[in-house]
Scaffold this motif. Structure first.
Motif, PDB file in Angstrom:
ATOM      1  N   PHE A 132      48.436  42.153  50.513  1.00 48.00           N
ATOM      2  CA  PHE A 132      46.437  42.142  50.355  1.00 48.00           C
ATOM      3  C   PHE A 132      46.466  41.228  51.785  1.00 48.00           C
ATOM      4  O   PHE A 132      44.662  42.225  52.287  1.00 48.00           O
ATOM      5  N   LEU A 133      47.264  41.418  52.734  1.00 51.23           N
ATOM      6  CA  LEU A 133      46.575  40.444  53.703  1.00 51.23           C
ATOM      7  C   LEU A 133      46.328  41.151  54.761  1.00 51.23           C
ATOM      8  O   LEU A 133      45.343  41.176  56.135  1.00 51.23           O
ATOM      9  N   ALA A 177      39.765  44.722  44.895  1.00 46.70           N
ATOM     10  CA  ALA A 177      41.111  44.761  45.919  1.00 46.70           C
ATOM     11  C   ALA A 177      42.608  45.047  45.196  1.00 46.70           C
ATOM     12  O   ALA A 177      43.288  45.351  45.272  1.00 46.70           O
ATOM     13  N   ILE A 178      42.959  43.950  44.713  1.00 42.43           N
ATOM     14  CA  ILE A 178      43.712  43.715  43.663  1.00 42.43           C
ATOM     15  C   ILE A 178      44.160  44.973  42.208  1.00 42.43           C
ATOM     16  O   ILE A 178      45.379  45.212  42.508  1.00 42.43           O
ATOM     17  N   LYS A 179      42.675  45.617  41.586  1.00 44.63           N
ATOM     18  CA  LYS A 179      43.019  47.057  41.577  1.00 44.63           C
ATOM     19  C   LYS A 179      43.493  47.815  42.312  1.00 44.63           C
ATOM     20  O   LYS A 179      45.019  48.437  41.664  1.00 44.63           O
ATOM     21  N   GLU A 180      43.029  47.792  43.272  1.00 50.28           N
ATOM     22  CA  GLU A 180      43.351  49.185  44.115  1.00 50.28           C
ATOM     23  C   GLU A 180      44.753  48.816  44.802  1.00 50.28           C
ATOM     24  O   GLU A 180      45.575  49.913  45.116  1.00 50.28           O
ATOM     25  N   VAL A 181      45.376  47.693  45.464  1.00 48.04           N
ATOM     26  CA  VAL A 181      45.941  47.676  46.346  1.00 48.04           C
ATOM     27  C   VAL A 181      47.922  47.297  45.085  1.00 48.04           C
ATOM     28  O   VAL A 181      48.652  47.808  45.235  1.00 48.04           O
ATOM     29  N   GLY A 182      47.240  46.547  43.374  1.00 50.42           N
ATOM     30  CA  GLY A 182      48.593  46.834  42.974  1.00 50.42           C
ATOM     31  C   GLY A 182      49.374  45.605  42.718  1.00 50.42           C
ATOM     32  O   GLY A 182      48.979  44.534  44.343  1.00 50.42           O
ATOM     33  N   ASN A 242      33.381  34.597  42.729  1.00 54.98           N
ATOM     34  CA  ASN A 242      32.835  35.763  41.674  1.00 54.98           C
ATOM     35  C   ASN A 242      33.890  36.923  42.257  1.00 54.98           C
ATOM     36  O   ASN A 242      34.863  36.733  42.842  1.00 54.98           O
ATOM     37  N   ASP A 243      33.869  37.915  41.521  1.00 54.57           N
ATOM     38  CA  ASP A 243      34.569  38.993  41.753  1.00 54.57           C
ATOM     39  C   ASP A 243      34.662  39.722  42.811  1.00 54.57           C
ATOM     40  O   ASP A 243      36.174  40.450  43.607  1.00 54.57           O
ATOM     41  N   GLU A 244      33.691  39.452  43.794  1.00 58.24           N
ATOM     42  CA  GLU A 244      34.094  39.957  45.398  1.00 58.24           C
ATOM     43  C   GLU A 244      34.747  39.066  45.883  1.00 58.24           C
ATOM     44  O   GLU A 244      35.951  39.280  46.533  1.00 58.24           O
ATOM     45  N   THR A 245      34.450  37.700  46.354  1.00 59.49           N
ATOM     46  CA  THR A 245      35.271  36.985  46.748  1.00 59.49           C
ATOM     47  C   THR A 245      36.419  36.136  46.536  1.00 59.49           C
ATOM     48  O   THR A 245      37.719  36.555  47.147  1.00 59.49           O
ATOM     49  N   LEU A 246      36.947  36.819  44.822  1.00 58.78           N
ATOM     50  CA  LEU A 246      38.158  36.926  44.472  1.00 58.78           C
ATOM     51  C   LEU A 246      38.833  38.309  44.673  1.00 58.78           C
ATOM     52  O   LEU A 246      40.065  38.727  44.653  1.00 58.78           O
ATOM     53  N   SER A 247      38.020  38.782  45.842  1.00 60.87           N
ATOM     54  CA  SER A 247      39.053  40.266  45.960  1.00 60.87           C
ATOM     55  C   SER A 247      39.127  40.962  44.370  1.00 60.87           C
ATOM     56  O   SER A 247      40.504  41.894  44.461  1.00 60.87           O
ATOM     57  N   VAL A 248      38.927  41.327  43.220  1.00 63.22           N
ATOM     58  CA  VAL A 248      39.411  41.897  42.052  1.00 63.22           C
ATOM     59  C   VAL A 248      39.783  43.541  41.920  1.00 63.22           C
ATOM     60  O   VAL A 248      40.185  44.007  41.970  1.00 63.22           O
TER      61      VAL A 248
END
Length: 139
Positions: free
Chosen positions: A62-63, A52-57, A44-50
């Protein structure tokens, strides 16, 4: 048992003629991972870290992001299979999986406390079966 997720043969070697405690420890770890996967991995969006992906770029690290640290341990909780990088593994003594499984098996054998002792009748029956089998096998 239809529909049950049964994993058979843990610790067995030589076509089931021999039981190895270290192999049992290793097989148990693999079985735990298999059962985790069979149970389904939430996507889901949480487990896929959607977020975080938007935040980090794109193409960034991401580690060390809190979302990575939150979910990485839920995926793999190994005790004998090493997930460390080589330098950390070497600094920790360079023990291979077999050595770690053997150590854990020995620790369990030495420290396990039987919560429900075997009755004298059951112990006698086990001894009788063992003696009969040893006689049949010529021991």
């Amino acid at each position: 048992m239809a529909g049950a997720n049964v994993i058979y043969g843990l610790g067995l070697q030589e076509g089931g003629m021999t039981m190895d405690a270290a192999q049992l420890v290793f097989d148990n770890e693999v079985a735990r991972m298999v059962r985790f996967i069979i149970g389904g991995i939430p996507v889901n969006d949480e487990t896929l870290s959607v977020d975080a992906i938007k935040e980090v770029g794109s193409f960034k690290d991401f580690l060390m992001h809190p979302s990575t640290l939150k979910y990485v341990r839920s995926q793999s909780r190994t005790e004998v299979i090493c997930r460390k990088n080589r330098s950390k593994w070497e600094n920790d003594g360079s023990k291979d999986t077999a050595a770690k499984a053997n150590e854990k098996a020995r620790w369990i054998i030495e420290n396990h406390e039987i919560k429900t002792p075997i009755s004298k009748e059951a112990r006698s029956e086990i001894d009788r079966i063992l003696k009969s089998s040893e006689k049949d096998l010529g021991y």
